[in-house]
Write an enzyme that holds these catalytic residues in place. Structure first.
Site, PDB file in Angstrom:
ATOM      1  N   THR A  13       0.776  15.679  -9.213  1.00 50.91           N
ATOM      2  CA  THR A  13       2.003  14.861  -9.174  1.00 50.91           C
ATOM      3  C   THR A  13       1.729  13.540  -9.124  1.00 50.91           C
ATOM      4  O   THR A  13       2.361  12.692  -9.899  1.00 50.91           O
ATOM      5  CB  THR A  13       3.109  15.558  -8.040  1.00 50.91           C
ATOM      6  OG1 THR A  13       3.174  16.671  -8.019  1.00 50.91           O
ATOM      7  CG2 THR A  13       4.297  14.817  -8.237  1.00 50.91           C
ATOM      8  N   GLU A 116      -4.298   3.312   0.946  1.00 54.12           N
ATOM      9  CA  GLU A 116      -2.882   2.890   1.619  1.00 54.12           C
ATOM     10  C   GLU A 116      -2.176   4.275   1.193  1.00 54.12           C
ATOM     11  O   GLU A 116      -1.036   4.300   2.022  1.00 54.12           O
ATOM     12  CB  GLU A 116      -2.380   1.810   0.498  1.00 54.12           C
ATOM     13  CG  GLU A 116      -1.041   1.469   0.757  1.00 54.12           C
ATOM     14  CD  GLU A 116      -0.735   0.593   2.240  1.00 54.12           C
ATOM     15  OE1 GLU A 116      -1.309  -0.235   2.596  1.00 54.12           O
ATOM     16  OE2 GLU A 116      -0.232   1.514   3.058  1.00 54.12           O
ATOM     17  N   VAL A 119      -1.068   7.155   4.049  1.00 53.83           N
ATOM     18  CA  VAL A 119      -0.149   7.391   5.064  1.00 53.83           C
ATOM     19  C   VAL A 119       0.889   6.934   4.576  1.00 53.83           C
ATOM     20  O   VAL A 119       0.850   5.727   4.209  1.00 53.83           O
ATOM     21  CB  VAL A 119      -0.722   6.507   6.298  1.00 53.83           C
ATOM     22  CG1 VAL A 119       0.286   6.680   7.541  1.00 53.83           C
ATOM     23  CG2 VAL A 119      -2.087   7.238   6.803  1.00 53.83           C
ATOM     24  N   ILE A 123       4.954   3.389   1.551  1.00 51.93           N
ATOM     25  CA  ILE A 123       5.132   2.250   2.626  1.00 51.93           C
ATOM     26  C   ILE A 123       3.885   1.496   2.797  1.00 51.93           C
ATOM     27  O   ILE A 123       2.727   2.045   3.159  1.00 51.93           O
ATOM     28  CB  ILE A 123       5.627   2.736   3.709  1.00 51.93           C
ATOM     29  CG1 ILE A 123       6.617   3.708   3.577  1.00 51.93           C
ATOM     30  CG2 ILE A 123       5.728   1.771   4.896  1.00 51.93           C
ATOM     31  CD1 ILE A 123       7.180   4.290   5.080  1.00 51.93           C
ATOM     32  N   GLY A 173       8.190  19.343  -3.597  1.00 51.75           N
ATOM     33  CA  GLY A 173       7.101  18.670  -3.641  1.00 51.75           C
ATOM     34  C   GLY A 173       6.639  17.985  -2.395  1.00 51.75           C
ATOM     35  O   GLY A 173       5.684  17.224  -2.564  1.00 51.75           O
ATOM     36  N   ASP A 187      -0.917  17.352   9.713  1.00 54.26           N
ATOM     37  CA  ASP A 187      -0.638  16.309   8.726  1.00 54.26           C
ATOM     38  C   ASP A 187      -0.319  14.928   9.306  1.00 54.26           C
ATOM     39  O   ASP A 187      -0.955  13.924   9.053  1.00 54.26           O
ATOM     40  CB  ASP A 187       0.354  16.872   7.604  1.00 54.26           C
ATOM     41  CG  ASP A 187       0.636  15.711   6.470  1.00 54.26           C
ATOM     42  OD1 ASP A 187      -0.427  15.387   5.742  1.00 54.26           O
ATOM     43  OD2 ASP A 187       1.507  14.746   6.757  1.00 54.26           O
ATOM     44  N   LYS A 191      -2.694  11.556   9.780  1.00 48.11           N
ATOM     45  CA  LYS A 191      -2.124  10.080   9.249  1.00 48.11           C
ATOM     46  C   LYS A 191      -2.193   9.320  10.832  1.00 48.11           C
ATOM     47  O   LYS A 191      -2.473   7.966  10.678  1.00 48.11           O
ATOM     48  CB  LYS A 191      -0.677  10.070   8.843  1.00 48.11           C
ATOM     49  CG  LYS A 191      -0.609  10.872   7.557  1.00 48.11           C
ATOM     50  CD  LYS A 191       0.601  11.161   7.258  1.00 48.11           C
ATOM     51  CE  LYS A 191       0.891  11.890   5.781  1.00 48.11           C
ATOM     52  NZ  LYS A 191       2.142  12.556   5.740  1.00 48.11           N
ATOM     53  N   GLY A 287       6.122  11.570  -2.645  1.00 48.27           N
ATOM     54  CA  GLY A 287       6.714  11.419  -3.849  1.00 48.27           C
ATOM     55  C   GLY A 287       5.793  10.840  -4.859  1.00 48.27           C
ATOM     56  O   GLY A 287       5.050   9.983  -4.541  1.00 48.27           O
TER      57      GLY A 287
HETATM   58  N1  HSE Z   1       3.039  16.701   3.106  1.00 50.96           N
HETATM   59  C1  HSE Z   1       3.168  15.463   3.397  1.00 50.96           C
HETATM   60  C2  HSE Z   1       4.578  15.181   3.911  1.00 50.96           C
HETATM   61  C3  HSE Z   1       3.045  14.684   1.905  1.00 50.96           C
HETATM   62  O1  HSE Z   1       5.219  15.974   4.218  1.00 50.96           O
HETATM   63  O2  HSE Z   1       4.796  13.897   4.453  1.00 50.96           O
HETATM   64  C4  HSE Z   1       3.108  13.120   2.199  1.00 50.96           C
HETATM   65  O3  HSE Z   1       1.919  12.726   2.738  1.00 50.96           O
END
Ligand code: HSE
Length: 371
Positions: A13, A116, A119, A123, A173, A187, A191, A287
């Site tokens: 994507t 960039e 994270v 943004i 997605g 996740d 970050k 996205g």
């Molecule tokens: N799986 C991550 C989220 C995607 O839900 O924020 C973006 O890093």
């Protein structure tokens, strides 16, 4: 200025959105794209299944890694830097684990290594930490930095069950291929490692830290909380302490009306608490086009300036827990609260404690922040 030639590793994507954005620019040209199966793509650009066609091609200036996962992405990124190419990546797992080492490798090879997109999707938070706030003292950095859990908790508040909300996040997605990284808090922790690495010059290994996700959250908890005037989000926080760095990812309770509870879909919000005041960033945390915008911006920064910057210096600071208050309530509203010391503040159907109580059947405890 000469045309910059790039190659991409991956065409999912985000990769497709990078292609879409660069189609409107003539200063950056995509020479090759590494894919697993060329027959699955209809794109009119040279595809390859052999990464060495990219690494060993002297005409390629920048490698854009959007394949995800540590293996083989880490090896490819390392090889690209060794062979004198700059790297732009969206891979939070690789950056969280190896960011410090890869920045040093890039410096030794006089190349750029920018991330960039790893994270906060679209943004520009790392750019702010890397440049604008580089000489400012940062006290804490905190935020909702996982769109999947934000979406799931919001949907559960509206009455949807956890598993159904997760399926929807996958269909939209936002969720990772293995969504346990999202719902388990990893996740967010990765970050937060990256954010705190840049904010505090100390690279923390997320896997070893205080991390809890949202898998134990039930719709009934959220409804009870709402009745009491609270909402819940998965929040990540790192803060400078006297001689250590506090690091936590946990489902956290906020009074209704708090900015985190207003975020919709995959939106993220990050606050930087600094000598320059508190600065908030809010926007698309995931996205295709949003994330690709960050990647293309990194490509442009490398084209214009980056290899000449001063190296960043990192220290090894010990990591500590963050002292918090805990909101504790009975799942069954009608049941009385257990015997509690006077020091605990009692509210309507809940207790506020400055430490977690030992586990007790029917008691639900969440981290609590009043602001
Ligand atoms: N799986 C991550 C989220 C995607 O839900 O924020 C973006 O890093």
């Amino acid at each position: 200025m000469k045309t910059t030639r790039i190659a991409m590793l991956g065409l999912g994507t985000v990769g497709k959105s990078v292609v879409e954005i660069l189609a409107h620019q003539n200063t950056v040209v995509i020479d090759k794209i590494l894919v697993r199966n060329p027959h699955r793509h209809t794109i009119d650009l040279p595809l390859t299944t052999n990464v060495w066609e990219i690494i060993e091609d002297p005409d390629i200036d920048i490698v854009v890694e959007v394949m995800g996962g540590v293996d083989p992405a880490y090896e490819y990124v390392t090889s690209a830097l060794h062979s004198g190419k700059s790297v732009v990546t969206a891979n939070k797992e690789v950056v969280a684990r190896y960011g410090q080492e890869l920045m040093e490798l890039a410096r030794q090879n006089r190349q750029g290594f920018l991330f960039e997109a790893s994270v906060g999707g679209g943004i520009p938070i790392l750019d702010a930490l890397n440049w604008h706030l580089r000489t400012t003292v940062i006290h804490a950095i905190e935020g909702v930095i996982n769109g999947t859990t934000n979406f799931i908790l919001h949907e559960m508040e509206q009455g949807m069950e956890f598993s159904h909300a997760l399926k929807r996040a996958q269909a939209l997605g936002f969720a990772e291929q293995d969504p346990s990284a999202d719902v388990g808090g990893w996740d967010s922790a990765r970050k937060l490692s990256i954010l705190s690495g840049l904010a505090f010059n100390s690279w923390i290994h997320a896997e070893e830290e205080q991390v809890s996700g949202i898998t134990h959250v039930k719709s009934s908890h959220l409804h009870r909380l709402r009745d009491m005037g609270f909402g819940l989000r998965l929040v990540a926080r790192a803060e400078a302490q006297a001689s250590s760095l506090g690091f936590v990812v946990a489902p956290t309770v906020y009074p209704l009306g708090h900015r985190y509870l207003q975020l919709s879909g995959s939106q993220n919000a990050v606050g930087i608490f600094s000598q320059a005041g508190t600065i908030w960033f809010e926007g698309p945390g995931a996205g295709g086009i949003a994330t690709a915008t960050s990647i293309v911006s990194d490509i442009q920064r490398i084209r214009f300036s980056l290899p000449d910057r001063e190296p960043l210096r990192f220290d090894n600071v010990p990591v500590a827990d963050i002292d918090d208050a805990y909101l504790i309530f009975r799942e069954e509203a009608r049941q009385p609260m257990p015997e509690v010391p006077d020091s605990l503040q009692k509210g309507p159907g809940y207790l506020l404690s400055s430490y977690p109580l030992p586990p007790d059947k029917g008691l639900v405890q969440y981290r609590f922040r009043a602001k």
